[in-house]
Design a protein around this motif. Structure first.
Motif, PDB file in Angstrom:
ATOM      1  N   ILE A 171       0.850  -1.196   0.000  1.00  0.00           N
ATOM      2  CA  ILE A 171       0.000   0.000   0.000  1.00  0.00           C
ATOM      3  C   ILE A 171       0.883   1.242   0.000  1.00  0.00           C
ATOM      4  O   ILE A 171       0.655   2.184  -0.766  1.00  0.00           O
ATOM      5  CB  ILE A 171      -0.924   0.018   1.224  1.00  0.00           C
ATOM      6  CG1 ILE A 171      -1.877  -1.178   1.213  1.00  0.00           C
ATOM      7  CG2 ILE A 171      -1.726   1.322   1.273  1.00  0.00           C
ATOM      8  CD1 ILE A 171      -2.667  -1.340   2.485  1.00  0.00           C
ATOM      9  N   VAL A 172       1.892   1.226   0.853  1.00  0.00           N
ATOM     10  CA  VAL A 172       2.808   2.369   0.921  1.00  0.00           C
ATOM     11  C   VAL A 172       3.499   2.575  -0.422  1.00  0.00           C
ATOM     12  O   VAL A 172       3.631   3.708  -0.904  1.00  0.00           O
ATOM     13  CB  VAL A 172       3.834   2.161   2.050  1.00  0.00           C
ATOM     14  CG1 VAL A 172       4.887   3.266   2.035  1.00  0.00           C
ATOM     15  CG2 VAL A 172       3.125   2.116   3.403  1.00  0.00           C
ATOM     16  N   GLN A 173       3.916   1.470  -1.050  1.00  0.00           N
ATOM     17  CA  GLN A 173       4.514   1.569  -2.392  1.00  0.00           C
ATOM     18  C   GLN A 173       3.597   2.281  -3.371  1.00  0.00           C
ATOM     19  O   GLN A 173       4.017   3.148  -4.140  1.00  0.00           O
ATOM     20  CB  GLN A 173       4.785   0.161  -2.932  1.00  0.00           C
ATOM     21  CG  GLN A 173       6.143  -0.412  -2.710  1.00  0.00           C
ATOM     22  CD  GLN A 173       6.476  -1.404  -3.818  1.00  0.00           C
ATOM     23  OE1 GLN A 173       6.920  -1.011  -4.904  1.00  0.00           O
ATOM     24  NE2 GLN A 173       6.258  -2.671  -3.548  1.00  0.00           N
ATOM     25  N   ALA A 174       2.326   1.876  -3.368  1.00  0.00           N
ATOM     26  CA  ALA A 174       1.360   2.461  -4.308  1.00  0.00           C
ATOM     27  C   ALA A 174       1.174   3.944  -4.042  1.00  0.00           C
ATOM     28  O   ALA A 174       1.107   4.760  -4.978  1.00  0.00           O
ATOM     29  CB  ALA A 174       0.025   1.725  -4.208  1.00  0.00           C
ATOM     30  N   ILE A 175       1.089   4.322  -2.773  1.00  0.00           N
ATOM     31  CA  ILE A 175       0.913   5.733  -2.420  1.00  0.00           C
ATOM     32  C   ILE A 175       2.112   6.556  -2.873  1.00  0.00           C
ATOM     33  O   ILE A 175       1.962   7.630  -3.481  1.00  0.00           O
ATOM     34  CB  ILE A 175       0.688   5.876  -0.904  1.00  0.00           C
ATOM     35  CG1 ILE A 175      -0.669   5.267  -0.512  1.00  0.00           C
ATOM     36  CG2 ILE A 175       0.758   7.344  -0.477  1.00  0.00           C
ATOM     37  CD1 ILE A 175      -0.863   5.098   0.973  1.00  0.00           C
ATOM     38  N   LEU A 176       3.315   6.071  -2.589  1.00  0.00           N
ATOM     39  CA  LEU A 176       4.518   6.812  -2.969  1.00  0.00           C
ATOM     40  C   LEU A 176       4.656   6.912  -4.485  1.00  0.00           C
ATOM     41  O   LEU A 176       5.149   7.915  -5.016  1.00  0.00           O
ATOM     42  CB  LEU A 176       5.756   6.147  -2.352  1.00  0.00           C
ATOM     43  CG  LEU A 176       5.825   6.158  -0.818  1.00  0.00           C
ATOM     44  CD1 LEU A 176       7.106   5.479  -0.346  1.00  0.00           C
ATOM     45  CD2 LEU A 176       5.730   7.567  -0.266  1.00  0.00           C
ATOM     46  N   ARG A 177       4.211   5.877  -5.192  1.00  0.00           N
ATOM     47  CA  ARG A 177       4.242   5.924  -6.654  1.00  0.00           C
ATOM     48  C   ARG A 177       3.280   6.984  -7.177  1.00  0.00           C
ATOM     49  O   ARG A 177       3.583   7.697  -8.142  1.00  0.00           O
ATOM     50  CB  ARG A 177       3.882   4.539  -7.207  1.00  0.00           C
ATOM     51  CG  ARG A 177       3.931   4.431  -8.724  1.00  0.00           C
ATOM     52  CD  ARG A 177       5.320   4.631  -9.268  1.00  0.00           C
ATOM     53  NE  ARG A 177       5.355   4.409 -10.710  1.00  0.00           N
ATOM     54  CZ  ARG A 177       6.324   4.868 -11.510  1.00  0.00           C
ATOM     55  NH1 ARG A 177       7.336   5.558 -10.998  1.00  0.00           N
ATOM     56  NH2 ARG A 177       6.294   4.615 -12.800  1.00  0.00           N
ATOM     57  N   CYS A 178       2.117   7.086  -6.546  1.00  0.00           N
ATOM     58  CA  CYS A 178       1.148   8.120  -6.955  1.00  0.00           C
ATOM     59  C   CYS A 178       1.671   9.523  -6.672  1.00  0.00           C
ATOM     60  O   CYS A 178       1.224  10.496  -7.294  1.00  0.00           O
ATOM     61  CB  CYS A 178      -0.177   7.918  -6.221  1.00  0.00           C
ATOM     62  SG  CYS A 178      -1.138   6.496  -6.787  1.00  0.00           S
ATOM     63  N   ASP A 179       2.615   9.627  -5.744  1.00  0.00           N
ATOM     64  CA  ASP A 179       3.179  10.926  -5.379  1.00  0.00           C
ATOM     65  C   ASP A 179       4.409  11.266  -6.214  1.00  0.00           C
ATOM     66  O   ASP A 179       5.380  11.816  -5.721  1.00  0.00           O
ATOM     67  CB  ASP A 179       3.529  10.921  -3.883  1.00  0.00           C
ATOM     68  CG  ASP A 179       3.885  12.306  -3.370  1.00  0.00           C
ATOM     69  OD1 ASP A 179       3.302  13.285  -3.867  1.00  0.00           O
ATOM     70  OD2 ASP A 179       4.750  12.396  -2.472  1.00  0.00           O
ATOM     71  N   THR A 180       4.380  10.884  -7.477  1.00  0.00           N
ATOM     72  CA  THR A 180       5.452  11.217  -8.414  1.00  0.00           C
ATOM     73  C   THR A 180       4.845  11.922  -9.623  1.00  0.00           C
ATOM     74  O   THR A 180       3.630  11.965  -9.791  1.00  0.00           O
ATOM     75  CB  THR A 180       6.214   9.957  -8.872  1.00  0.00           C
ATOM     76  OG1 THR A 180       5.279   9.037  -9.466  1.00  0.00           O
ATOM     77  CG2 THR A 180       6.901   9.277  -7.698  1.00  0.00           C
ATOM     78  N   ASN A 181       5.699  12.453 -10.448  1.00  0.00           N
ATOM     79  CA  ASN A 181       5.227  13.209 -11.612  1.00  0.00           C
ATOM     80  C   ASN A 181       4.985  12.289 -12.800  1.00  0.00           C
ATOM     81  O   ASN A 181       5.672  12.340 -13.829  1.00  0.00           O
ATOM     82  CB  ASN A 181       6.240  14.295 -11.986  1.00  0.00           C
ATOM     83  CG  ASN A 181       6.325  15.371 -10.931  1.00  0.00           C
ATOM     84  OD1 ASN A 181       5.320  15.763 -10.343  1.00  0.00           O
ATOM     85  ND2 ASN A 181       7.533  15.861 -10.678  1.00  0.00           N
TER      86      ASN A 181
END
Length: 305
Positions: free
Chosen positions: A203-213
């Motif tokens: 879940i954390v991986q997915a969130i951090l991926r969404c927080d990229t450009n």
């Protein structure tokens, strides 16, 4: 970068710590002065407020990214709708002008399928249970407020991505069921029903991926790569614990404890008898799961409990 977390609990606090490690300026909304002190000790700036008290939301700071990860708190003396819908509506009115991106944690309970069907982001959402109906109503607020590409946002409005989470498991989330399995207590429910799960780390991986450009779709279904039956899940858990083979009471008959007749929060979110596809998560968002199945994830979660 400035980050704001609304709902800094099991998932939110883990993400907050990752952002702090990255050197980001992280704030978190909380109703509790005790939590505020703990956040400060972790390098997180507390913001005292309550999503069910709109006047307190004026304290929310501007942020490049907002993670909205509010769960249902039974101690708050508020209904599920007050928290998930009314509270979110109040927050979105404020965030429109104070954020660039909102990452919203929803649930696969928005799907109403119960016959073992596969579902993905394009599947119809017609939940029969109240919690699923409320989750879907909350998602619809993002379109109403102009946060999604399917709506017509103003040029200065924030954008949003909705992550529909399967049943969450990981360190600290298995203790009650581990005790029940070790005690040999029977489990309520259909052993052949499908479960969909996702480890905290992914879940954390997915969130951090969404927080990229990168280009983002409006929604992603966040589940691991292999739905399993309840029977397989609990058999696997029992074997890892060297516990008795689990027994099921699918029709609620027999002398079983009140505790065993309830589904825990993970199972409610995991859904009763549908199968979730994570193809968009893997192939389009580009998330490579650390724990693609419970074969990898359960040993890790047990070891860290």
């Amino acid at each position: 970068m400035r980050k704001l977390i609304i709902g800094c609990g099991y998932v939110g606090l883990t993400v907050a710590r990752e952002w702090v490690k990255q050197g980001d300026q992280v704030s978190a909304l909380t109703r509790s002065k005790d939590n505020a002190r703990k956040f400060t000790e972790s390098g997180i700036q507390p913001v005292l407020g309550d999503i069910t008290q709109p006047e307190s939301l004026e304290r929310l700071p501007e942020a490049d990214t907002v993670l909205y990860a509010v769960g249902f708190d039974r101690t708050a003396d508020k209904s599920r709708r007050e928290i998930y819908v009314t509270g979110l509506d109040s927050v979105l009115k404020v965030l429109k002008q104070r954020s660039q991106k909102v990452i919203y944690l929803s649930s696969t309970s928005v799907y109403g399928q119960t016959a073992g069907e596969w579902v993905d982001e394009t599947s119809v959402c017609e939940p029969e249970r109240e919690n699923g109906q409320i989750c879907l109503e909350a998602e619809q607020l993002f379109e109403q407020h102009g946060f999604l590409s399917t709506s017509v946002p103003k040029s200065n409005a924030a954008t949003a991505v909705i992550l529909r989470l399967a049943g969450i498991y990981g360190p600290g989330r298995l203790l009650a069921r581990m005790e029940q399995i070790n005690a040999g207590e029977p489990l309520a429910g259909n052993p052949d029903a499908w479960l969909n799960l996702i480890h905290l780390a992914d879940i954390v991986q997915a969130i951090l991926r969404c927080d990229t450009n990168i280009h983002l779709d409006d929604r992603y279904l966040v589940s691991d790569s292999r739905p399993i039956t309840r029977q397989e899940y609990y058999l696997t858990l029992a074997r890892l614990l060297n516990a008795p083979e689990p027994r099921f009471d699918s029709d609620g008959s027999g002398e079983i404890s009140r505790k065993s007749t309830r589904f825990n929060s993970t199972e409610r979110a995991a859904g009763m008898n549908k199968r979730c596809s994570n193809k968009r998560l893997r192939e389009e968002l580009g998330v490579s799961l650390t724990f693609p199945t419970i074969a990898e994830g359960l040993p890790d979660a047990i070891k860290k409990n």
